[in-house]
Design a protein around this motif. Structure first.
Motif, PDB file in Angstrom:
ATOM      1  N   PHE A  10       1.184   9.041  -6.601  1.00 36.34           N
ATOM      2  CA  PHE A  10       1.555  10.449  -6.513  1.00 36.34           C
ATOM      3  C   PHE A  10       2.446  10.850  -7.686  1.00 36.34           C
ATOM      4  CE2 PHE A  10       4.363  13.823  -4.780  1.00 36.34           C
ATOM      5  CZ  PHE A  10       3.389  14.760  -4.504  1.00 36.34           C
TER       6      PHE A  10
ATOM      7  N   ALA B 166      -2.006  14.825  -9.351  1.00 34.34           N
ATOM      8  CA  ALA B 166      -1.293  14.096  -8.304  1.00 34.34           C
ATOM      9  C   ALA B 166      -2.225  13.825  -7.130  1.00 34.34           C
ATOM     10  CB  ALA B 166      -0.073  14.893  -7.847  1.00 34.34           C
TER      11      ALA B 166
ATOM     12  N   ALA C 198       0.535  17.724  -2.536  1.00 31.68           N
ATOM     13  CA  ALA C 198      -0.117  17.951  -3.830  1.00 31.68           C
ATOM     14  C   ALA C 198      -0.941  19.231  -3.806  1.00 31.68           C
ATOM     15  CB  ALA C 198      -0.998  16.759  -4.180  1.00 31.68           C
TER      16      ALA C 198
ATOM     17  N   THR D  80       0.932   8.672   5.475  1.00 36.39           N
ATOM     18  CA  THR D  80       1.624   8.985   4.214  1.00 36.39           C
ATOM     19  C   THR D  80       0.642   9.590   3.219  1.00 36.39           C
ATOM     20  OG1 THR D  80       2.717   6.887   4.618  1.00 36.39           O
ATOM     21  CG2 THR D  80       3.312   8.061   2.614  1.00 36.39           C
ATOM     22  N   PHE D  81      -0.533   8.976   3.150  1.00 36.87           N
ATOM     23  CA  PHE D  81      -1.555   9.482   2.232  1.00 36.87           C
ATOM     24  C   PHE D  81      -1.850  10.949   2.512  1.00 36.87           C
ATOM     25  CE2 PHE D  81      -6.201  10.238   1.857  1.00 36.87           C
ATOM     26  CZ  PHE D  81      -6.268  10.305   0.486  1.00 36.87           C
TER      27      PHE D  81
ATOM     28  N   LEU E 173       0.968   4.221  -2.931  1.00 40.71           N
ATOM     29  CA  LEU E 173       0.760   5.658  -2.722  1.00 40.71           C
ATOM     30  C   LEU E 173       1.804   6.472  -3.471  1.00 40.71           C
ATOM     31  CD1 LEU E 173      -0.096   6.098   1.050  1.00 40.71           C
ATOM     32  CD2 LEU E 173      -1.588   6.284  -0.918  1.00 40.71           C
TER      33      LEU E 173
ATOM     34  N   THR F 137       0.192   4.086   6.521  1.00 40.08           N
ATOM     35  CA  THR F 137      -0.290   4.307   5.154  1.00 40.08           C
ATOM     36  C   THR F 137      -1.165   5.541   5.090  1.00 40.08           C
ATOM     37  OG1 THR F 137      -0.706   1.962   5.364  1.00 40.08           O
ATOM     38  CG2 THR F 137      -0.947   2.923   3.198  1.00 40.08           C
TER      39      THR F 137
ATOM     40  N   LEU G 119       1.220  13.248   1.551  1.00 38.73           N
ATOM     41  CA  LEU G 119       1.360  13.463   0.101  1.00 38.73           C
ATOM     42  C   LEU G 119       0.217  14.315  -0.428  1.00 38.73           C
ATOM     43  CD1 LEU G 119       2.618   9.982  -1.123  1.00 38.73           C
ATOM     44  CD2 LEU G 119       3.870  12.110  -1.066  1.00 38.73           C
ATOM     45  N   GLN G 120      -0.974  14.101   0.120  1.00 35.16           N
ATOM     46  CA  GLN G 120      -2.131  14.889  -0.306  1.00 35.16           C
ATOM     47  C   GLN G 120      -1.887  16.376  -0.030  1.00 35.16           C
ATOM     48  OE1 GLN G 120      -4.949  15.028  -2.414  1.00 35.16           O
ATOM     49  NE2 GLN G 120      -5.279  13.013  -1.557  1.00 35.16           N
TER      50      GLN G 120
ATOM     51  N   LEU H  98      -3.406  10.089  -6.074  1.00 31.74           N
ATOM     52  CA  LEU H  98      -3.066   9.668  -4.719  1.00 31.74           C
ATOM     53  C   LEU H  98      -4.309   9.095  -4.035  1.00 31.74           C
ATOM     54  CD1 LEU H  98      -0.695   9.688  -2.822  1.00 31.74           C
ATOM     55  CD2 LEU H  98      -1.465  11.877  -1.963  1.00 31.74           C
ATOM     56  N   LEU H  99      -5.426   9.762  -4.238  1.00 31.91           N
ATOM     57  CA  LEU H  99      -6.669   9.308  -3.614  1.00 31.91           C
ATOM     58  C   LEU H  99      -7.031   7.910  -4.099  1.00 31.91           C
ATOM     59  CD1 LEU H  99      -9.074  10.096  -1.807  1.00 31.91           C
ATOM     60  CD2 LEU H  99     -10.251  10.757  -3.887  1.00 31.91           C
TER      61      LEU H  99
ATOM     62  N   TYR I 149      -4.821   5.252  -2.782  1.00 30.97           N
ATOM     63  CA  TYR I 149      -5.095   4.942  -1.383  1.00 30.97           C
ATOM     64  C   TYR I 149      -6.329   4.045  -1.239  1.00 30.97           C
ATOM     65  CZ  TYR I 149      -6.120   5.534   3.558  1.00 30.97           C
ATOM     66  OH  TYR I 149      -6.381   5.298   4.869  1.00 30.97           O
TER      67      TYR I 149
ATOM     68  N   ARG J 183       0.827  -1.219   0.000  1.00 30.23           N
ATOM     69  CA  ARG J 183       0.000   0.000   0.000  1.00 30.23           C
ATOM     70  C   ARG J 183       0.850   1.254   0.000  1.00 30.23           C
ATOM     71  NH1 ARG J 183      -4.217  -0.413   4.576  1.00 30.23           N
ATOM     72  NH2 ARG J 183      -4.698   1.631   3.724  1.00 30.23           N
ATOM     73  N   MET J 184       1.989   1.178   0.699  1.00 29.29           N
ATOM     74  CA  MET J 184       2.891   2.319   0.773  1.00 29.29           C
ATOM     75  C   MET J 184       3.434   2.675  -0.612  1.00 29.29           C
ATOM     76  SD  MET J 184       3.364   3.843   3.471  1.00 29.29           S
ATOM     77  CE  MET J 184       4.411   4.428   4.748  1.00 29.29           C
TER      78      MET J 184
END
Lengths: 177, 292
Positions: free
Chosen positions: A58, A75, B24, B16-17, A54, B13, B20-21, A79-80, A83, A50-51
């Motif tokens: 991105f 991006a 962005a 991190t999400f 992501l 996770t 990064l969000q 990313l969404l 995830y 999962r990491m």
């Protein structure tokens, strides 16, 4: 061909198609922008953690962003979906990554209906979030709704056409291999 | 403390999400405000190279159209050559030289450089054009860009060493000072983000006699654009009753669908003009304060 090499080539192909074909052709209507590049994320192997997923998501979005001069927009959307992807797969076909007979999500690996739902949900999320960000910047609410629906429609059409026209030759995994 | 680490490892996770969000979104909103992005210089060079490669191929498909335009332009320039004009042999006429490098004290205000478009879109709300000339070739921010048929295209907003990004007229934040050719009234040309074939001309008062088909030019009061370049022709008139101003629909003179060769035009006096403008503003504000 190794998974890694295959996916690098796939990424390059999807970005080039998106930048030089789909964004260049005169669109049917200003609301309808065909998107297909994020199919790259949908097609990534089940075994990607999962990491890593992501980070890949991105970067994919960011590469497209730099071509489109909209840093961050795609991006954020990619990313969404990167995830959310593992959750959706888990709900639709509750199996461990090693239990799948094929390496990547595909109609063969997941059956047509779950696969279609999987593509639909992620497409809707991607476009919904992206258009929302665009809308915060400029635009009005009606435009926003129409745009999400229209763009999702045309993208789904593109993806399923691609799926039918270019069936991926995926190896059936057996215990002996 | 242990619990914090447990929490982080459990939700890493998700964290991190979120991180990064945030990155962005920071890119996105920062960029829109300043027309700049982190690493954009580097990214611009990279995408510029890919775009140049692609453009080399794409050019072949529009050669005929481009040739026709260049030929037309050449033709109109040929007509301006001094050898086309003869003096009448009366010995009594005032003769004015039409050539520009004269000794009567005129000087150069605008300087043009040729460039090729390597990437261009019309489908987005904010369309940018990438051209193959950058700071290494003397391009700076705020230079005007006109197409090969002499119509306005946009303004340079960002340069790297070998490439520049041009904010197209088809950009919702774009605003260019314009004037009607017939009456000389000033207005502002903007784009509503809808149809890439049409722009909007605002701030023309309803007392002005406008008709369909009137020509709209870049105005002589713009800092970026030299006067007299084509912006388009009026195709639709609409009166905004609340302001008493016209909302004019303008058909773009430049064909944004197949831009190829462009000229980047530098206003040599821009710095001085802008400086004077800013200083005046400051001065007036100071006077206001002191009189209060």
């Amino acid at each position: 061909m190794s998974d890694f090499l295959r996916n690098i080539l796939r990424l390059a192909a999807f970005i080039l198609i998106q930048v030089y074909v789909l964004n260049k052709i005169p669109h049917l209507h200003r609301f309808i922008t065909p998107y297909i590049y994020y199919l790259f994320i949908l097609w990534l192997p089940f075994s990607v953690s999962r990491m890593v997923l992501l980070v890949i998501g991105f970067l994919t979005g960011l590469i497209l962003d730099y071509f489109m001069m909209t840093p961050g927009l795609h991006a954020a959307a990619c990313l969404l979906i990167a995830y959310v992807r593992p959750f959706i797969i888990n709900i639709l076909t509750p199996k461990e990554a090693s239990e799948f007979n094929y390496r990547e999500p595909s109609p063969k690996a997941m059956q047509w209906t779950p696969y279609a739902v999987y593509v639909f949900i992620l497409t809707l999320l991607h476009h919904g979030y992206m258009v929302l960000l665009e809308w915060l910047d400029v635009g009005n609410f009606l435009d926003f709704l129409i745009k999400v629906v229209a763009t999702t429609g045309i993208s789904l059409l593109l993806i399923f056409t691609a799926e039918l026209l270019f069936p991926r030759r995926l190896k059936f995994r057996t215990n002996t291999a | 403390m242990r619990n914090i680490f447990l929490f982080i490892s459990r939700y890493r996770t998700f964290i991190t999400f979120l991180l990064l969000q945030v990155v962005a979104l920071w890119f996105l909103f920062n960029y829109n405000r300043f027309h700049r992005a982190k690493f954009l210089g580097v990214a611009n060079e990279m995408t510029g190279r890919v775009n140049t490669l692609y453009n080399k191929g794409e050019d072949y498909f529009t050669l005929r159209e481009e040739n026709r335009r260049v030929h037309k332009m050449n033709d109109s320039l040929l007509n301006l050559l001094p050898r086309n004009f003869l003096q009448r042999d009366t010995g009594m006429q005032m003769i004015q030289d039409s050539v520009l490098y004269d000794t009567s004290g005129s000087y150069r205000r605008y300087f043009s450089r040729p460039a090729t478009v390597v990437y261009n879109t019309v489908n987005a709300q904010k369309n940018y054009i990438q051209i193959n000339r950058g700071s290494g070739q003397g391009i700076r921010d705020n230079m005007a860009v006109v197409s090969s048929n002499g119509s306005a295209v946009g303004v340079v907003v960002n340069v790297s060493t070998n490439f520049s990004q041009v904010m197209s007229l088809l950009h919702v934040q774009n605003s260019v000072s314009a004037s009607l050719k017939k009456t000389g009234d000033f207005g502002t040309v903007e784009w509503d983000g809808k149809d890439p074939r049409y722009l909007t001309l605002k701030r023309i008062p309803k007392s002005v006699d406008v008709k369909k088909g009137d020509t709209v030019l870049t105005s002589p009061v713009s800092f970026n654009f030299p006067p007299g370049y084509l912006l388009g022709t009026v195709t639709d008139l609409q009166l905004d009753n609340t302001t008493g101003m016209y909302l004019l629909k303008i058909k773009t003179a430049a064909n944004f669908y197949n831009l190829q060769q462009v000229h980047v035009i530098e206003n040599m006096d821009r710095e001085e003009q802008v400086k004077l403008f800013d200083e005046t503003k400051k001065k007036i504000e100071q006077v206001k304060k002191s009189t209060r």
